[in-house]
Design a protein around this motif. Structure first.
Motif, mmCIF file in Angstrom:
data_model
loop_
_atom_site.group_PDB
_atom_site.id
_atom_site.type_symbol
_atom_site.label_atom_id
_atom_site.label_comp_id
_atom_site.label_asym_id
_atom_site.label_seq_id
_atom_site.Cartn_x
_atom_site.Cartn_y
_atom_site.Cartn_z
ATOM 1 N N HIS A 264 0.874 -1.207 0.007
ATOM 2 C CA HIS A 264 -0.095 0.044 0.070
ATOM 3 C C HIS A 264 1.004 1.196 -0.053
ATOM 4 O O HIS A 264 0.578 2.206 -0.681
ATOM 5 N N GLU A 265 1.945 1.354 0.878
ATOM 6 C CA GLU A 265 2.767 2.442 0.729
ATOM 7 C C GLU A 265 3.508 2.719 -0.427
ATOM 8 O O GLU A 265 3.913 3.780 -0.682
ATOM 9 N N SER A 266 4.014 1.513 -1.167
ATOM 10 C CA SER A 266 4.708 1.695 -2.247
ATOM 11 C C SER A 266 3.857 1.572 -3.527
ATOM 12 O O SER A 266 4.503 1.313 -4.504
ATOM 13 N N ARG A 267 2.697 1.975 -3.486
ATOM 14 C CA ARG A 267 1.742 1.610 -4.689
ATOM 15 C C ARG A 267 2.317 2.636 -5.826
ATOM 16 O O ARG A 267 2.325 1.877 -6.970
ATOM 17 N N SER A 268 2.730 3.763 -5.759
ATOM 18 C CA SER A 268 3.188 4.377 -6.966
ATOM 19 C C SER A 268 4.655 3.877 -7.317
ATOM 20 O O SER A 268 4.889 3.854 -8.616
ATOM 21 N N GLY A 269 5.517 3.791 -6.618
ATOM 22 C CA GLY A 269 6.742 2.988 -6.830
ATOM 23 C C GLY A 269 6.555 1.561 -7.628
ATOM 24 O O GLY A 269 7.781 1.218 -8.114
ATOM 25 N N ALA A 270 5.693 0.952 -7.347
ATOM 26 C CA ALA A 270 5.396 -0.168 -7.939
ATOM 27 C C ALA A 270 5.456 -0.257 -9.468
ATOM 28 O O ALA A 270 5.783 -1.189 -9.997
ATOM 29 N N ASN A 271 5.376 0.863 -10.002
ATOM 30 C CA ASN A 271 5.357 0.980 -11.646
ATOM 31 C C ASN A 271 6.391 1.514 -12.158
ATOM 32 O O ASN A 271 6.362 1.776 -13.247
ATOM 33 N N LYS A 272 7.642 1.605 -11.389
ATOM 34 C CA LYS A 272 8.713 1.920 -11.985
ATOM 35 C C LYS A 272 9.104 0.979 -13.049
ATOM 36 O O LYS A 272 8.724 -0.234 -13.057
ATOM 37 N N LEU A 273 10.111 1.377 -14.024
ATOM 38 C CA LEU A 273 10.574 0.841 -14.992
ATOM 39 C C LEU A 273 11.970 0.130 -14.439
ATOM 40 O O LEU A 273 12.679 0.887 -13.904
ATOM 41 N N LEU A 274 12.099 -1.043 -14.751
ATOM 42 C CA LEU A 274 13.475 -1.911 -14.247
ATOM 43 C C LEU A 274 13.850 -2.392 -15.475
ATOM 44 O O LEU A 274 13.432 -3.165 -16.302
ATOM 45 N N LEU A 275 15.227 -2.405 -15.609
ATOM 46 C CA LEU A 275 16.221 -3.259 -16.283
ATOM 47 C C LEU A 275 16.877 -4.336 -15.633
ATOM 48 O O LEU A 275 17.873 -4.054 -15.025
ATOM 49 N N LEU A 276 16.343 -5.458 -15.914
ATOM 50 C CA LEU A 276 16.812 -6.566 -14.824
ATOM 51 C C LEU A 276 17.679 -7.567 -15.952
ATOM 52 O O LEU A 276 17.599 -7.647 -17.000
ATOM 53 N N PRO A 277 18.886 -7.989 -15.237
ATOM 54 C CA PRO A 277 19.773 -8.981 -15.934
ATOM 55 C C PRO A 277 18.697 -10.255 -15.944
ATOM 56 O O PRO A 277 18.040 -10.684 -15.254
ATOM 57 N N GLY A 278 19.494 -11.156 -16.988
ATOM 58 C CA GLY A 278 18.520 -12.421 -17.197
ATOM 59 C C GLY A 278 18.375 -13.323 -16.158
ATOM 60 O O GLY A 278 17.188 -14.033 -16.345
ATOM 61 N N PHE A 279 19.393 -13.658 -15.248
ATOM 62 C CA PHE A 279 18.888 -14.619 -14.122
ATOM 63 C C PHE A 279 18.510 -13.955 -12.837
ATOM 64 O O PHE A 279 18.777 -14.582 -11.759
ATOM 65 N N ASP A 280 17.862 -12.785 -12.885
ATOM 66 C CA ASP A 280 17.408 -11.899 -11.971
ATOM 67 C C ASP A 280 16.375 -12.958 -10.818
ATOM 68 O O ASP A 280 15.566 -13.468 -11.653
ATOM 69 N N GLU A 281 16.512 -12.837 -9.609
ATOM 70 C CA GLU A 281 15.718 -13.704 -8.861
ATOM 71 C C GLU A 281 13.882 -13.543 -9.061
ATOM 72 O O GLU A 281 13.226 -14.185 -8.749
ATOM 73 N N ILE A 282 13.727 -12.425 -9.698
ATOM 74 C CA ILE A 282 12.384 -12.037 -9.834
ATOM 75 C C ILE A 282 11.632 -12.928 -10.774
ATOM 76 O O ILE A 282 10.548 -13.282 -10.957
#
Length: 360
Positions: A264-282
């Motif tokens: 709830h606190e991070s609702r706006s930040g959750a929409n940020k653009l991320l450039l992740l490496p191929g084997f990222d844990e997400i």
């Protein structure tokens, strides 16, 4: 929480999105929080950690050189980064299981217990005499064994010593995305010692807190362990109030007690653009990746299902494209391949790349 919020919650739990409760983090605290970080592509693993610390890759490499973080085959026969002091109890859970699973392969390459014992003595002598060794330097020390120079001979000899916690990878190789081999007993002077029950409880507690919401299937797949002990350990953590259970669209999930509030606190930040490496844990940290990566796009991220993951661009909590660095010295930093000809905000992506650790 509904299924549409799961990806955002996971991004927060993994430390990829800040919230008002976030604290200063270090490379070690990130690795300890995540439990283990897949490091098949070491350069990408360093980027994954730097994205979560907000520091440079150089700072992460320094943490590796300090001895706080090591790299070895902790689970699923795959190489990971983990906190050095935790290596012993993690391998207590997984080492013998992995060794048993590849016993036929070792036998095929003629690697028996006598050869492994001899290799251990050669490794101890060489490393104590010369200090940390590169992979080739370690293999050179094994030459008296005449084990063979095929990749399989080399791989199973080294991994067997690592799974027995005789050797591990410690400091970085200067100028390369590689690490040198050290003796575990010498490199890790104060290992944490946990019995099997306590070790699995701690590992599952960390996994749920850092990756939640997760299912039992996710946890079993991530560890490579059977579902029954995994389920028992997670149930114990729920009973202790360390994690909570939540039903999301009819399926039991587990997560940190405060994750709903952080979402709830991070609702706006959750929409940020991320450039992740191929084997990222997400992407790699779950059996079911569909919350972040649409199953129809998985074949693009993992072409041919060969286990090699492309870099992913995450926007609005979903994987929207793959990306790579442009070889050009001028102009855009990125080459972006959107999924299904979808629109990607290239200006935002370039802005992210301008301060991204992969472009240091």
């Amino acid at each position: 929480m509904d299924s549409h919020q799961v990806s955002a919650a996971r991004l927060i739990a993994q430390g990829l999105i800040d919230s008002p409760r976030s604290e200063t983090v270090t490379a070690l605290s990130v690795v300890r929080h995540l439990g283990c970080v897949q490091a098949q592509a070491l350069g990408g693993a360093l980027v994954s950690i730097a994205l979560r610390t907000g520091t440079s890759i150089a700072a992460v490499r320094a943490a590796m050189d300090s001895g706080a973080i090591v790299r070895t085959w902790t689970q699923r026969g795959t190489i990971h980064l983990t906190a050095a002091e935790d290596l012993g109890w993690i391998l207590k859970l997984t080492g013998q299981r992995t060794l048993k699973s590849v016993a036929k392969r070792r036998e095929f390459f003629g690697i028996d217990d006598a050869m492994v014992d001899a290799a251990a003595l050669l490794a101890e002598e060489a490393i104590r005499d010369r200090g940390p060794l590169t992979r080739q330097e370690l293999l050179n020390a094994f030459e008296p064994l005449q084990a063979g120079k095929d990749y399989g001979h080399e791989r199973y000899l080294i991994t067997t010593l690592a799974l027995r916690n005789i050797i591990t990878q410690g400091p970085m190789v200067d100028g390369k995305d590689d690490m040198k081999y050290v003796l575990s007993a010498d490199w890790i002077p104060n290992p944490v010692d946990l019995d099997t029950e306590a070790a699995l409880h701690e590992w599952m507690r960390r996994y749920v807190l850092s990756h939640g919401p997760v299912t039992i299937d996710d946890a079993a797949r991530w560890t490579g362990l059977p579902k029954t002990p995994v389920r028992t350990a997670i149930a114990a953590a729920v009973a202790d109030g360390e994690i909570v259970e939540d039903t999301i669209e009819g399926r039991e999930h587990y997560q940190a007690p405060e994750l709903e509030d952080r979402l709830h606190e991070s609702r706006s930040g959750a929409n940020k653009l991320l450039l992740l490496p191929g084997f990222d844990e997400i992407i790699l940290g779950y059996k079911d990746r569909s919350a972040t990566l649409d199953p129809e796009h998985e074949r693009i991220v993992v072409p041919g299902g060969n286990g090699m993951f492309k870099n992913t661009l995450i926007d609005e909590t979903k994987a929207q494209a793959t990306w790579k660095r442009s070889p050009r010295k001028t102009g855009p930093r990125l080459i972006i391949d959107p999924f299904d000809d979808g629109a990607v905000d290239t200006d935002r992506a370039e802005a992210v790349a301008s301060t991204h650790p992969a472009f240091d």
